[in-house]
Design a protein around this motif. Sequence first.
Motif, PDB file in Angstrom:
ATOM      1  N   UNK A   1      15.547   4.556   1.388  1.00 49.73           N
ATOM      2  CA  UNK A   1      16.198   5.644   2.121  1.00 49.73           C
ATOM      3  C   UNK A   1      16.162   5.369   3.626  1.00 49.73           C
ATOM      4  N   UNK A   2      14.996   4.986   4.129  1.00 51.40           N
ATOM      5  CA  UNK A   2      14.883   4.711   5.563  1.00 51.40           C
ATOM      6  C   UNK A   2      15.766   3.540   5.974  1.00 51.40           C
TER       7      UNK A   2
ATOM      8  N   UNK B   1       6.164   5.280   6.277  1.00 53.61           N
ATOM      9  CA  UNK B   1       7.227   4.374   5.822  1.00 53.61           C
ATOM     10  C   UNK B   1       8.302   4.243   6.912  1.00 53.61           C
ATOM     11  N   UNK B   2       8.687   5.373   7.494  1.00 55.75           N
ATOM     12  CA  UNK B   2       9.685   5.366   8.564  1.00 55.75           C
ATOM     13  C   UNK B   2       9.223   4.535   9.744  1.00 55.75           C
ATOM     14  N   UNK B   3       7.953   4.696  10.112  1.00 62.29           N
ATOM     15  CA  UNK B   3       7.409   3.952  11.239  1.00 62.29           C
ATOM     16  C   UNK B   3       7.394   2.454  10.946  1.00 62.29           C
ATOM     17  N   UNK B   4       7.032   2.072   9.727  1.00 64.43           N
ATOM     18  CA  UNK B   4       7.013   0.649   9.364  1.00 64.43           C
ATOM     19  C   UNK B   4       8.433   0.077   9.450  1.00 64.43           C
TER      20      UNK B   4
ATOM     21  N   UNK C   1       0.824  -1.207   0.000  1.00 62.83           N
ATOM     22  CA  UNK C   1       0.000   0.000   0.000  1.00 62.83           C
ATOM     23  C   UNK C   1       0.860   1.259   0.000  1.00 62.83           C
ATOM     24  N   UNK C   2       1.877   1.273   0.846  1.00 61.36           N
ATOM     25  CA  UNK C   2       2.741   2.448   0.933  1.00 61.36           C
ATOM     26  C   UNK C   2       3.599   2.636  -0.318  1.00 61.36           C
ATOM     27  N   UNK C   3       3.994   1.540  -0.943  1.00 62.38           N
ATOM     28  CA  UNK C   3       4.814   1.639  -2.153  1.00 62.38           C
ATOM     29  C   UNK C   3       4.094   2.385  -3.268  1.00 62.38           C
TER      30      UNK C   3
END
Length: 294
Positions: free
Chosen positions: A263-264, A287-290, A247-249
């Motif tokens: 990056x993360x 994304x960072x949280x995942x 979903x985020x991608x």
Amino acid sequence: MNIREQLKGTGAAIVTPFNQDETVDFAALEKLINFIIGNGVEYIVTLGTTGETPTLDKQEKLDIINFTFEKINGRVPVVVGIGGNNTREVVEQVQSYPLDKAVAVLSACPYYNKPSQEGIFQHYKAIAEASPKPIILYNVPGRTGRNMEASTTLRLAHEVANVAGIKEAGNNISQCIQILKDRPADFLVVSGDDDLVLPELACGIDGVISVAANCYPKQFSDMVRAGLASDFAAAKKLNDPLLEVYNLLFTENNPAGVKGFLYEMGHIKNVVRLPVTSLSEGIQQKVKAYCARG
């Protein structure tokens, strides 16, 4: 060994890392190649649309192809993306690009022109007849504006000798099933929809050319191998945590999403070329949280 056997499993449609000045970051590309191969992906696709090929010039493309061959050094097969909506230009490229170390060419359906099914057939026929390597069709109507129907794919598969497979990214399992039902025995069928790979494996696809395999190569390729072995309980267990990733991608743009993940993870700089922009702050924080959850 035919293409269906060579490219069974997971191929990573690798991104093109950039420096802050938007030049190609070859050091990061080498690091990413090693990360992907080291985590079990079966092959790499260079210069796919995930590699931002519409914004790369010809010399950059040639440099990336040669660099990728050099750094992979035969460890896994390499597929080169060469496509476009000018058939003559694509023919010239497949004849002139350095493809000696490639196993196949992945070529997206012509975009914007919105050709008829006959136009799509003739486009691919011309490319296949000119290419020194087998052609893998790439149906991605969400980007090109025109769906290549199953009947056209099957006509190419049966009538044009150098057409060896398809990356089917039509977000349409019924169309995928029709191709699987009537394909030649040696014709490769892989998914281009990361979120549909698990059910499509149950339908009989040979694997996937994936975006998610850039950032989660082990988990994703393990899931595909489990599905190919018909161990769908294991495949589901691996796939479920990736649903949020899918979903985020794609929630804003590809490759902005995958570059945000990479990056993360510390693999690349978070740089894309216009007209693509990096993820919005809110999505990047998700994304960072995942990634922080492991």
